[in-house]
Design a protein around this motif. Sequence first.
Motif, PDB file in Angstrom:
ATOM      1  N   LYS A 147       5.541  -0.317   8.761  1.00  0.00           N
ATOM      2  CA  LYS A 147       5.793   0.181   7.402  1.00  0.00           C
ATOM      3  C   LYS A 147       4.926   1.390   7.055  1.00  0.00           C
ATOM      4  CE  LYS A 147       6.973  -4.553   6.164  1.00  0.00           C
ATOM      5  NZ  LYS A 147       7.037  -5.579   5.130  1.00  0.00           N
ATOM      6  N   ASP A 174       0.065   3.234  -0.390  1.00  0.00           N
ATOM      7  CA  ASP A 174       0.840   3.058  -1.608  1.00  0.00           C
ATOM      8  C   ASP A 174      -0.011   3.564  -2.775  1.00  0.00           C
ATOM      9  OD1 ASP A 174       3.432   1.337  -2.554  1.00  0.00           O
ATOM     10  OD2 ASP A 174       1.905   1.555  -4.092  1.00  0.00           O
ATOM     11  N   ASN A 198      -6.795  -5.617  -1.567  1.00  0.00           N
ATOM     12  CA  ASN A 198      -6.204  -6.713  -0.799  1.00  0.00           C
ATOM     13  C   ASN A 198      -6.670  -6.628   0.661  1.00  0.00           C
ATOM     14  OD1 ASN A 198      -3.798  -7.484   1.131  1.00  0.00           O
ATOM     15  ND2 ASN A 198      -3.637  -8.772  -0.673  1.00  0.00           N
ATOM     16  N   ARG A 248      -5.588  -7.750   3.451  1.00  0.00           N
ATOM     17  CA  ARG A 248      -4.579  -7.455   4.465  1.00  0.00           C
ATOM     18  C   ARG A 248      -4.193  -5.973   4.442  1.00  0.00           C
ATOM     19  NH1 ARG A 248       0.671  -7.551   5.391  1.00  0.00           N
ATOM     20  NH2 ARG A 248       1.396  -8.523   7.322  1.00  0.00           N
ATOM     21  N   GLU A 249      -4.119  -5.407   3.265  1.00  0.00           N
ATOM     22  CA  GLU A 249      -3.783  -3.984   3.157  1.00  0.00           C
ATOM     23  C   GLU A 249      -4.854  -3.125   3.822  1.00  0.00           C
ATOM     24  OE1 GLU A 249      -1.177  -4.347  -1.007  1.00  0.00           O
ATOM     25  OE2 GLU A 249      -3.039  -3.225  -1.016  1.00  0.00           O
ATOM     26  N   ILE A 268       3.799  -9.128  10.798  1.00  0.00           N
ATOM     27  CA  ILE A 268       3.818  -7.979   9.874  1.00  0.00           C
ATOM     28  C   ILE A 268       4.622  -8.303   8.616  1.00  0.00           C
ATOM     29  CG2 ILE A 268       4.491  -5.542   9.629  1.00  0.00           C
ATOM     30  CD1 ILE A 268       2.055  -6.079  11.462  1.00  0.00           C
ATOM     31  N   GLU A 269       5.707  -9.035   8.763  1.00  0.00           N
ATOM     32  CA  GLU A 269       6.513  -9.443   7.605  1.00  0.00           C
ATOM     33  C   GLU A 269       5.936 -10.750   7.071  1.00  0.00           C
ATOM     34  OE1 GLU A 269       9.338  -8.005   6.343  1.00  0.00           O
ATOM     35  OE2 GLU A 269       9.748  -6.491   7.872  1.00  0.00           O
ATOM     36  N   THR A 270       5.277 -10.712   5.927  1.00  0.00           N
ATOM     37  CA  THR A 270       4.617 -11.935   5.453  1.00  0.00           C
ATOM     38  C   THR A 270       5.636 -13.003   5.036  1.00  0.00           C
ATOM     39  OG1 THR A 270       4.361 -11.149   3.180  1.00  0.00           O
ATOM     40  CG2 THR A 270       2.571 -10.663   4.708  1.00  0.00           C
ATOM     41  N   PHE A 300       5.845  -6.454  -6.747  1.00  0.00           N
ATOM     42  CA  PHE A 300       4.959  -5.395  -6.247  1.00  0.00           C
ATOM     43  C   PHE A 300       5.772  -4.127  -5.995  1.00  0.00           C
ATOM     44  CE2 PHE A 300       3.202  -9.537  -5.346  1.00  0.00           C
ATOM     45  CZ  PHE A 300       1.960  -9.412  -5.940  1.00  0.00           C
ATOM     46  N   ALA A 301       5.128  -3.082  -5.409  1.00  0.00           N
ATOM     47  CA  ALA A 301       5.817  -1.802  -5.214  1.00  0.00           C
ATOM     48  C   ALA A 301       7.139  -2.025  -4.488  1.00  0.00           C
ATOM     49  CB  ALA A 301       4.932  -0.845  -4.421  1.00  0.00           C
ATOM     50  N   ASP A 326       6.685  -4.600  -1.639  1.00  0.00           N
ATOM     51  CA  ASP A 326       5.577  -4.660  -0.699  1.00  0.00           C
ATOM     52  C   ASP A 326       5.090  -6.109  -0.653  1.00  0.00           C
ATOM     53  OD1 ASP A 326       3.498  -2.559   0.670  1.00  0.00           O
ATOM     54  OD2 ASP A 326       2.638  -4.502   0.206  1.00  0.00           O
ATOM     55  N   ASP A 327       4.958  -6.625   0.566  1.00  0.00           N
ATOM     56  CA  ASP A 327       4.727  -8.063   0.712  1.00  0.00           C
ATOM     57  C   ASP A 327       3.284  -8.419   1.054  1.00  0.00           C
ATOM     58  OD1 ASP A 327       4.598  -7.089   3.257  1.00  0.00           O
ATOM     59  OD2 ASP A 327       5.954  -8.549   4.149  1.00  0.00           O
ATOM     60  N   SER A 328       2.376  -7.463   0.897  1.00  0.00           N
ATOM     61  CA  SER A 328       0.982  -7.727   1.285  1.00  0.00           C
ATOM     62  C   SER A 328       0.322  -8.784   0.417  1.00  0.00           C
ATOM     63  CB  SER A 328       0.139  -6.458   1.169  1.00  0.00           C
ATOM     64  OG  SER A 328       0.757  -5.352   1.752  1.00  0.00           O
ATOM     65  N   ARG A 329       0.591  -8.720  -0.879  1.00  0.00           N
ATOM     66  CA  ARG A 329      -0.228  -9.469  -1.831  1.00  0.00           C
ATOM     67  C   ARG A 329       0.361 -10.798  -2.280  1.00  0.00           C
ATOM     68  NH1 ARG A 329      -3.931  -5.708  -5.248  1.00  0.00           N
ATOM     69  NH2 ARG A 329      -4.270  -4.029  -3.765  1.00  0.00           N
ATOM     70  N   TYR A 388      -1.022 -14.400  -1.256  1.00  0.00           N
ATOM     71  CA  TYR A 388      -2.398 -14.689  -1.667  1.00  0.00           C
ATOM     72  C   TYR A 388      -2.438 -15.458  -2.988  1.00  0.00           C
ATOM     73  CZ  TYR A 388      -4.450 -11.607   1.867  1.00  0.00           C
ATOM     74  OH  TYR A 388      -4.850 -11.037   3.053  1.00  0.00           O
TER      75      TYR A 388
END
Lengths: 452, 452
Positions: free
Chosen positions: A381, A410, A429, A431-432, B159-161, B353-354, B410-413, B416
Motif C-alpha cells: 500500500k 497518509d 500507531n 503498526r504504521e 499486510i491486510e489486517t 479511517f482514511a 486504511d486498516d492500520s488502526r 487496536y
Amino acid sequence: MVTVMLAIGLSVFAQVSNSSDSILFHKLYNEALKNGETDMNLRYLTSRIGARISGSLQAQQTVEWTKKVLAQYKPDSIYLQPVTVPHWVRGTKEISYYTVKGRRVRMDVAALGRSISTDGLLTAGVVEVRSWAELAALPNKAVKGKFVFFNRAMDAGEIETFKAYLGAADQRAQGAIAASRRGAVGALVRSLTPAKDDYPHTGAMSYDTAVPKIPAAALSTNSADLLSDALKKDPSLHYTLRMHCVQLPDVQSYNVIAEIRGTKYPDEYVTVGAHLDTWDLSEGASDDGAGLVQAMEVLRLFRATALQPERTVRIILYMNEEAGAHGAIEYAKQARLRNEKHIAVIESDAGGFAPRGFRIETTPEAMARFQQWKELFIPYKAGDIQLQQRGVDLVPMKEQATALISLDCDDSRLFYIHHSVLDTYDKINPREVAMGAATMAAMVALVSKYGL
Amino acid sequence: MVTVMLAIGLSVFAQVSNSSDSILFHKLYNEALKNGETDMNLRYLTSRIGARISGSLQAQQTVEWTKKVLAQYKPDSIYLQPVTVPHWVRGTKEISYYTVKGRRVRMDVAALGRSISTDGLLTAGVVEVRSWAELAALPNKAVKGKFVFFNRAMDAGEIETFKAYLGAADQRAQGAIAASRRGAVGALVRSLTPAKDDYPHTGAMSYDTAVPKIPAAALSTNSADLLSDALKKDPSLHYTLRMHCVQLPDVQSYNVIAEIRGTKYPDEYVTVGAHLDTWDLSEGASDDGAGLVQAMEVLRLFRATALQPERTVRIILYMNEEAGAHGAIEYAKQARLRNEKHIAVIESDAGGFAPRGFRIETTPEAMARFQQWKELFIPYKAGDIQLQQRGVDLVPMKEQATALISLDCDDSRLFYIHHSVLDTYDKINPREVAMGAATMAAMVALVSKYGL
C-alpha cells in the motif's frame, strides 16, 4: 500515449518478475511487523526524553541515546558529526488577551520559534489581513504601531494537506518581516491546523536584518476566530501580549551517523535519515520521533535480514531541522569537502502515519527507474510515487545527490497535531510506524543494489 | 495481456474525459470537507448517547436521533422499519484470576457477546490450544471439566489486517461450541487485537443447540500471554471466572430508512448504510459511529449539491449488526416481499479511517464498470477497488442486489480499538470521516446515475 503505456506495462512486468526483490520486500516487512523495535524506541524517546528543541539538554540526550541504540544494531562504523546550533527558549508561558469595554478575553497563544520576547506587556491595536495583497493595500496609519493579525486559514477543501499547509505557512515564516516593514509592533498568526480548537501550533519564523525584529505568536484557531469576530464588532479593540522567549548563545551539538559499508561500491552513498530535534511544546512523537526510530530501524532491518548492500548505507540523524536545518547544511558541507558520491538521500519527516509511497526530486531517467519499482511497493500500500520536493533536511544535498527521497505518509492527521502540545505518543500507531520503517528500508535496499 | 491493458487504458481514458463526473466529485468532496456535519454528528452520538448495544435504551435513542438528523436533511421520505432484536446485557464487571501456589493473578477479561453467565464463581483447570487441530488431538480427559484457552494471535505479519482478524476470529465465534463438544466448562479467547495491552475485546460468539452452552470470555493480550506463561510453569493451575451476563427477552426495535426518489428509475434502488448498534464496552466511535454519520452525510451531500439521482437512493441504518444482523435480514426480507430491484447496496463499516477505495462483491461485468470509475477516485486517494466480500449487513442482500459494496479504509488502526473500551471519539480523525462520506456519496452518485 498508448505506446508509452505499453512500454511501461512491459517494463513493470519485467520488474515484478524479479522475484528476489519481492522476497526481500517480504522479509523486510515481516521482520519490521513481527520483531520491529520502532515502537519500543518511540515509547522510550517520548516518555524518557520528551521535547528536544535544538540546544537543549534533551537534544543532547537524544544524540547520546540514538548513538547507543544504533551501536546495538552493529553498524560498521558510528560517529558524531559536530554542528553548531541555535538555542532558543520559550521561557514562562505567554500571557495574551484582548480587551473590549474593559473586559479581557484570554487568547491561547504560543511564541513562534526564534521570536524575540515582548519585553514586558505589549499592548496595541490589531489589524487583520488574510493575504499579502490586503496588507499592501492598507494605509500606513492602519498598520503603524499595531499588531498585524494574519488570519488566512489552511484550505479545508485541499486534498493534499501538505499543499494546504504550504498555502498558509508563508504567514508564519514571513509575517513578522512584512508587518515590521510597515511599522507594526507585533505579528499574530493563525495556527496552521485544520482543527477548530484551543491549541496554538508553533513553528519557525524569520527576521530580516533590514527591518526591526518584532515579536510573533501563533493563535489557536478558536482564539483567531474569536479575535476576528471581536474585531468586526470593535476594530479599535486592544490586544495584549507578553512573551518571555530568548535566543541564548549557540550550542555545540551533533548529527549522529552510522554506516553499513557497501560490498561493491563502498564509496557510493545512500543515506536514510530523520531529525533529532523537535519544537518545545510536546514530545514530538510524530515530528519527528517516528522518523527517527524508523531511520534507526532501517539499520536493524538490514542486520536482522542479513542484507549486505552493494553501496554504502548511511543512517544520518540530523540536528536542528526545525530552526534552520544547521545539521543538514553541515552534513552537505562535509560531504562536499570529502567529495562523496551520493546516489540518494532519503528521509522520513511526514508524520509517521500509514506509508503511502514517496515524494522524489530527481532526473527524469531516475524517476523512470522509481516508477519501475512502484509495483513492488503496491502490495504494501505504498505505491504512490510522485515527483515533488519535500524534505527540509534533503535540500542542502540538492546539487550533490541524484535523488532526494521523502517517505510519504497518509496526510490526514499530521497537521492536527503538528508543532503543538498534541503531538504525543498516543496519536501514533505502532503498526504504521513499523510499516513506514520497512518501506524506507525497502527503498534503501533497491537504491543500494541497483544505483540510479 | 497487452491487449487487455490497452483496452482498459482506452476505456479509462474515455471515463476520465467525462468531466461532468470529475466536477461532481470535486463538489461532493469540497462540500464534505468545508461544510460537512459528520464530525458534529459523531461528537453528539459518542458524547450524548454513547454505547448502544441492540435492545438498550441507547439503541432506541440512536434510532430516534438519527431519524431526526435525517429529517433535517430533507429526504423525500423517512420511516422506521420494525425489527425484533435480542437484548444481551453484561451486568456487573467480570471477576477473573488464576491461582498458582495460593497466589491470585488478576486477568483482564470481558464476556463475549451473547455468552451465558457463569452462575457464580466458576473454577477449573485450563488447557491451552492455538488451533482446531490441537484441540482435536487432545485426549478427552485433558479437556473435560476445564476451560479451553484459545490463544492463537492475529498474524502480525499479514499486510491486510482484516485477513489477520479473520484468521483468528474463528476462535471467538466457534470456541465455546468446540470446547463444549469436548466437555469443557468454559472458553477463554485471546482478544483480537495486534496490540499487547490490558484491554479485552468483546464480539459475537455462538452456541449450538446440540451441545451445552458454556460461558465464554475474551482475555486481553497481556493477560493471555501471562496465562500462557503461567501454564508452562504449572499446567495444573486453576482459573476462576465470574460473569453476570444475561440474555433478556427480545426487544422491538427499528431500522431507520430515508429516501431520495430517483428522477428516471424510481423503482430501482441504490442503498447506502451503516449500523446503529455497538457493543457495550465503548461509545463505538469507529464501529460504527463513523459509518453511521457518513451514511447520513450522503443524504446531506446530495441535497447540498442539488444532486438529483436517476435511481432512488435509500439511506438505511441497520439495527443489530453486532449480534446477528437482524436489521439487515429484515431489510432484505421486506425488499424481497416487495420485489424491489436493488442495483447496489453500499455500506461503511470498516472503521472510518482514511478511505482507500472499495471492496465489492459483484459480477465480472459490473466489476469492469467499477474499474472504469477507479480513475475518478484516485485523486481522492480512494482508488483501491477490489473484488472481495466484506460487509455483514450486506450479505442478506446477496441474491437480490447486483453489487455489495463496502467502503474500504486504511486498516492500520481499527483492530487496536475494535469492540473494546478504546473505541472512542478521540481515535477518529474528522477529516478522514468527511473524506469517507464524500467517497461513499461519489459511489452512490455514479451507481444511481449509470446503473450497473
